[in-house]
Scaffold this active site. Structure first.
Site, PDB file in Angstrom:
ATOM      1  N   SER A   1      40.278  46.875  43.502  1.00  0.00           N
ATOM      2  CA  SER A   1      40.757  46.032  42.418  1.00  0.00           C
ATOM      3  C   SER A   1      42.295  46.068  42.458  1.00  0.00           C
ATOM      4  CB  SER A   1      40.199  46.582  41.106  1.00  0.00           C
ATOM      5  OG  SER A   1      40.667  45.819  40.028  1.00  0.00           O
ATOM      6  N   LEU A   2      42.940  45.729  41.380  1.00  0.00           N
ATOM      7  CA  LEU A   2      44.401  45.815  41.302  1.00  0.00           C
ATOM      8  C   LEU A   2      44.770  46.409  39.950  1.00  0.00           C
ATOM      9  CD1 LEU A   2      45.620  42.264  42.454  1.00  0.00           C
ATOM     10  CD2 LEU A   2      46.214  44.428  43.568  1.00  0.00           C
TER      11      LEU A   2
ATOM     12  N   ARG B   1      32.753  41.413  47.072  1.00  0.00           N
ATOM     13  CA  ARG B   1      33.326  42.757  46.882  1.00  0.00           C
ATOM     14  C   ARG B   1      32.279  43.734  46.370  1.00  0.00           C
ATOM     15  NH1 ARG B   1      37.991  43.488  42.382  1.00  0.00           N
ATOM     16  NH2 ARG B   1      36.157  43.572  41.058  1.00  0.00           N
TER      17      ARG B   1
ATOM     18  N   LYS C   1      49.843  40.043  34.718  1.00  0.00           N
ATOM     19  CA  LYS C   1      48.944  39.032  34.132  1.00  0.00           C
ATOM     20  C   LYS C   1      49.723  38.146  33.179  1.00  0.00           C
ATOM     21  CE  LYS C   1      44.742  40.358  35.589  1.00  0.00           C
ATOM     22  NZ  LYS C   1      43.764  41.010  34.770  1.00  0.00           N
TER      23      LYS C   1
ATOM     24  N   ASP D   1      38.825  36.890  28.758  1.00  0.00           N
ATOM     25  CA  ASP D   1      39.446  37.941  29.578  1.00  0.00           C
ATOM     26  C   ASP D   1      40.482  38.735  28.783  1.00  0.00           C
ATOM     27  OD1 ASP D   1      37.899  37.039  31.606  1.00  0.00           O
ATOM     28  OD2 ASP D   1      39.551  36.372  32.894  1.00  0.00           O
TER      29      ASP D   1
ATOM     30  N   ASP E   1      40.792  42.622  28.557  1.00  0.00           N
ATOM     31  CA  ASP E   1      42.018  43.285  29.034  1.00  0.00           C
ATOM     32  C   ASP E   1      42.620  44.185  27.956  1.00  0.00           C
ATOM     33  OD1 ASP E   1      41.730  42.023  31.433  1.00  0.00           O
ATOM     34  OD2 ASP E   1      43.278  40.509  31.071  1.00  0.00           O
TER      35      ASP E   1
ATOM     36  N   LYS F   1      53.394  42.973  46.154  1.00  0.00           N
ATOM     37  CA  LYS F   1      52.891  43.930  47.144  1.00  0.00           C
ATOM     38  C   LYS F   1      54.078  44.464  47.952  1.00  0.00           C
ATOM     39  CE  LYS F   1      48.731  41.143  47.561  1.00  0.00           C
ATOM     40  NZ  LYS F   1      47.811  40.378  48.392  1.00  0.00           N
TER      41      LYS F   1
ATOM     42  N   LYS G   1      48.182  35.098  41.813  1.00  0.00           N
ATOM     43  CA  LYS G   1      46.892  35.773  41.636  1.00  0.00           C
ATOM     44  C   LYS G   1      45.841  34.686  41.359  1.00  0.00           C
ATOM     45  CE  LYS G   1      44.667  39.654  39.401  1.00  0.00           C
ATOM     46  NZ  LYS G   1      43.491  38.954  38.869  1.00  0.00           N
TER      47      LYS G   1
ATOM     48  N   GLU H   1      40.414  35.270  48.552  1.00  0.00           N
ATOM     49  CA  GLU H   1      39.789  34.788  47.320  1.00  0.00           C
ATOM     50  C   GLU H   1      39.052  33.490  47.582  1.00  0.00           C
ATOM     51  OE1 GLU H   1      40.402  36.985  45.141  1.00  0.00           O
ATOM     52  OE2 GLU H   1      40.032  36.104  43.162  1.00  0.00           O
TER      53      GLU H   1
HETATM   54  P1  NAD Z   1      41.353  41.596  38.849  1.00  0.00           P
HETATM   55  O1  NAD Z   1      40.512  40.407  39.103  1.00  0.00           O
HETATM   56  O2  NAD Z   1      42.218  41.559  37.662  1.00  0.00           O
HETATM   57  O3  NAD Z   1      42.299  41.902  40.090  1.00  0.00           O
HETATM   58  C1  NAD Z   1      41.831  42.246  41.371  1.00  0.00           C
HETATM   59  C2  NAD Z   1      41.415  41.046  42.143  1.00  0.00           C
HETATM   60  O4  NAD Z   1      42.455  40.086  42.191  1.00  0.00           O
HETATM   61  C3  NAD Z   1      41.122  41.297  43.598  1.00  0.00           C
HETATM   62  O5  NAD Z   1      39.859  41.859  43.789  1.00  0.00           O
HETATM   63  C4  NAD Z   1      41.217  39.919  44.169  1.00  0.00           C
HETATM   64  O6  NAD Z   1      39.944  39.327  44.138  1.00  0.00           O
HETATM   65  C5  NAD Z   1      42.092  39.167  43.184  1.00  0.00           C
HETATM   66  N1  NAD Z   1      43.269  38.493  43.745  1.00  0.00           N
HETATM   67  C6  NAD Z   1      43.603  37.196  43.500  1.00  0.00           C
HETATM   68  N2  NAD Z   1      44.712  36.849  44.148  1.00  0.00           N
HETATM   69  C7  NAD Z   1      45.108  37.940  44.861  1.00  0.00           C
HETATM   70  C8  NAD Z   1      46.197  38.182  45.742  1.00  0.00           C
HETATM   71  N3  NAD Z   1      47.121  37.258  46.029  1.00  0.00           N
HETATM   72  N4  NAD Z   1      46.283  39.410  46.283  1.00  0.00           N
HETATM   73  C9  NAD Z   1      45.382  40.382  46.007  1.00  0.00           C
HETATM   74  N5  NAD Z   1      44.313  40.210  45.170  1.00  0.00           N
HETATM   75  C10 NAD Z   1      44.191  38.997  44.593  1.00  0.00           C
HETATM   76  O7  NAD Z   1      40.528  42.905  38.798  1.00  0.00           O
HETATM   77  P2  NAD Z   1      39.006  43.133  38.662  1.00  0.00           P
HETATM   78  O8  NAD Z   1      38.859  44.593  38.577  1.00  0.00           O
HETATM   79  O9  NAD Z   1      38.249  42.389  39.674  1.00  0.00           O
HETATM   80  O10 NAD Z   1      38.611  42.474  37.314  1.00  0.00           O
HETATM   81  C11 NAD Z   1      39.262  42.708  36.138  1.00  0.00           C
HETATM   82  C12 NAD Z   1      39.499  41.351  35.547  1.00  0.00           C
HETATM   83  O11 NAD Z   1      38.253  40.748  35.250  1.00  0.00           O
HETATM   84  C13 NAD Z   1      40.297  41.444  34.298  1.00  0.00           C
HETATM   85  O12 NAD Z   1      41.318  40.490  34.358  1.00  0.00           O
HETATM   86  C14 NAD Z   1      39.342  41.055  33.227  1.00  0.00           C
HETATM   87  O13 NAD Z   1      39.948  40.196  32.313  1.00  0.00           O
HETATM   88  C15 NAD Z   1      38.245  40.342  33.942  1.00  0.00           C
HETATM   89  N6  NAD Z   1      36.991  40.714  33.291  1.00  0.00           N
HETATM   90  C16 NAD Z   1      36.614  39.965  32.248  1.00  0.00           C
HETATM   91  C17 NAD Z   1      35.468  40.279  31.563  1.00  0.00           C
HETATM   92  C18 NAD Z   1      35.039  39.420  30.421  1.00  0.00           C
HETATM   93  O14 NAD Z   1      34.031  39.756  29.789  1.00  0.00           O
HETATM   94  N7  NAD Z   1      35.728  38.346  30.114  1.00  0.00           N
HETATM   95  C19 NAD Z   1      34.704  41.396  31.938  1.00  0.00           C
HETATM   96  C20 NAD Z   1      35.141  42.150  33.036  1.00  0.00           C
HETATM   97  C21 NAD Z   1      36.298  41.809  33.692  1.00  0.00           C
END
Ligand code: NAD
Length: 332
Positions: free
Chosen positions: A88-89, A141, A315, A39, A43, A291, A120, A175
């Site tokens: 997303s966030l 989602r 993060k 990740d 990121d 939030k 998170k 989640e």
């Molecule tokens: P994200 O997962 O960073 O953040 C949004 C998500 O956080 C929400 O959809 C929800 O599911 C979650 N969440 C958890 N606790 C929460 C809380 N208390 N309140 C609100 N939301 C909460 O964003 P994203 O767009 O889903 O994904 C991006 C993430 O995925 C990045 O961190 C990235 O590292 C990872 N990613 C990794 C790869 C990889 O190849 N390793 C590829 C794509 C994305």
């Protein structure tokens, strides 16, 4: 190269190389539940793309990963349209960036307000629909607008109530995750059976939900923390912290560690506290989310195409911490 030294043409050329790379990694992560890179690597590249597009807004393309909620839907699962999108966030990686977010937000808001700090949870977002208090549909989602119908699989999860304590018609979001101990035990079983282990609990949870055999989900010991509602009108509360309490009263499992913060000093203390406790929690977290606490303020601030304006994720830096769960080394 520092972004300040780039011309718009150079920035556009660099962004054009980053986007397909991120989309390819995203496909593996969101669609195949099998990431190719860490990740932190994703990121870093994503942050570079955001920085390029922020410095040169004219280079943004509609298909940029910065403009869409990652993820699609599996062809063999039925689809669900989210009337209110699942977003997303935005994320930051330092307290300074968090302070900038706070200053920007307060600059746009006349009233004084608190933040609700939450962990998170490292799982995947789900939406649960209740009609007159009865669980009728659960979904992933997906791309934020259209998700996958995984109702039958979600019905096997103990922490999801079939009936609420009040006959409300609501879409509750949160989640779904796999506890660390369940993840370690699952990977041991998989390796013993000659199957590829899951890369991390998030992918294990996603793979366990986004498949056709309900019995597989039932055996995977998944759990949930719910933290949001598509429309807060049917609730009695008008704050995010109150929402968590009311969801718990309705029968959902919510994470009890939330704290209301009056300022960034309180937020920084919350972060420090959970950075320390992170390795010992029975579930994975990859940061904290702050939030704006008043729900009407959340509504009036709204969202961009991808993220709410009233929340941000901090993060944690990637770290190698060893702790013991079930006498097995665990790395976060
Ligand atoms: P994200 O997962 O960073 O953040 C949004 C998500 O956080 C929400 O959809 C929800 O599911 C979650 N969440 C958890 N606790 C929460 C809380 N208390 N309140 C609100 N939301 C909460 O964003 P994203 O767009 O889903 O994904 C991006 C993430 O995925 C990045 O961190 C990235 O590292 C990872 N990613 C990794 C790869 C990889 O190849 N390793 C590829 C794509 C994305």
């Amino acid at each position: 190269k520092p972004i300040k030294t780039l011309t718009e043409k150079q920035a556009a050329a660099e962004a054009a190389t980053l986007r397909p790379q991120l989309l390819k990694w995203g496909k593996q992560y969101y669609d195949a539940d099998a990431p190719e890179v860490e990740d932190a690597t994703y990121d870093r590249v994503y942050a570079r793309l955001v920085a390029l597009e922020t410095a040169f807004p004219a280079i943004v393309t509609a298909d940029s990963p910065t403009q869409r909620v990652g993820g699609t839907t599996r062809g063999d699962l039925p689809k669900v349209t989210h009337e209110i999108p699942m977003l997303s966030l935005g994320d930051v990686f330092s307290i300074d960036e968090l302070k900038e977010f706070d200053e920007r937000l307060r600059g746009n808001v006349d009233e004084d307000f608190d933040y609700n700090c939450e962990l998170k949870i490292d799982g995947l977002a789900i939406s649960l629909r209740y009609e007159n208090g009865e669980f009728v549909q659960g979904s992933t989602r997906g791309n934020g607008q259209i998700g996958e119908d995984i109702t039958a699989n979600l019905k096997t999860i103990d922490s999801i109530p079939q009936t609420l304590s009040r006959p409300l018609t609501i879409d509750v979001r949160g989640e779904c995750y796999m506890p660390k101990a369940a993840f370690l035990a699952l990977n041991e079983r998989r390796e013993a059976a000659g199957q590829a282990p899951f890369a991390n609990p998030r992918n294990a949870a996603a793979g366990s939900l986004r498949q056709l055999n309900t019995q597989v989900t039932a055996d995977r010991q998944l759990a949930t923390f719910m933290y949001n509602i598509a429309d807060y009108e049917p609730l009695n509360t008008r704050t995010q912290s109150g929402l968590l309490d009311e969801l718990a009263e309705l029968g959902f499992t919510t994470n009890p560690t939330y704290q209301v913060a009056h300022n960034m000093t309180d937020v920084a203390a919350y972060i420090a506290q959970y950075q320390d406790k992170r390795a010992d929690l029975p579930y994975g977290i990859d940061g904290i989310v702050i939030k704006a606490n008043p729900l009407p303020l959340q509504r009036s601030l709204g969202a961009t195409v991808k993220v709410p304006r009233w929340a941000i994720a901090y993060k944690f830096p990637p770290e190698e911490v060893q702790t013991k769960v079930l006498d097995i080394e665990w790395t976060v």
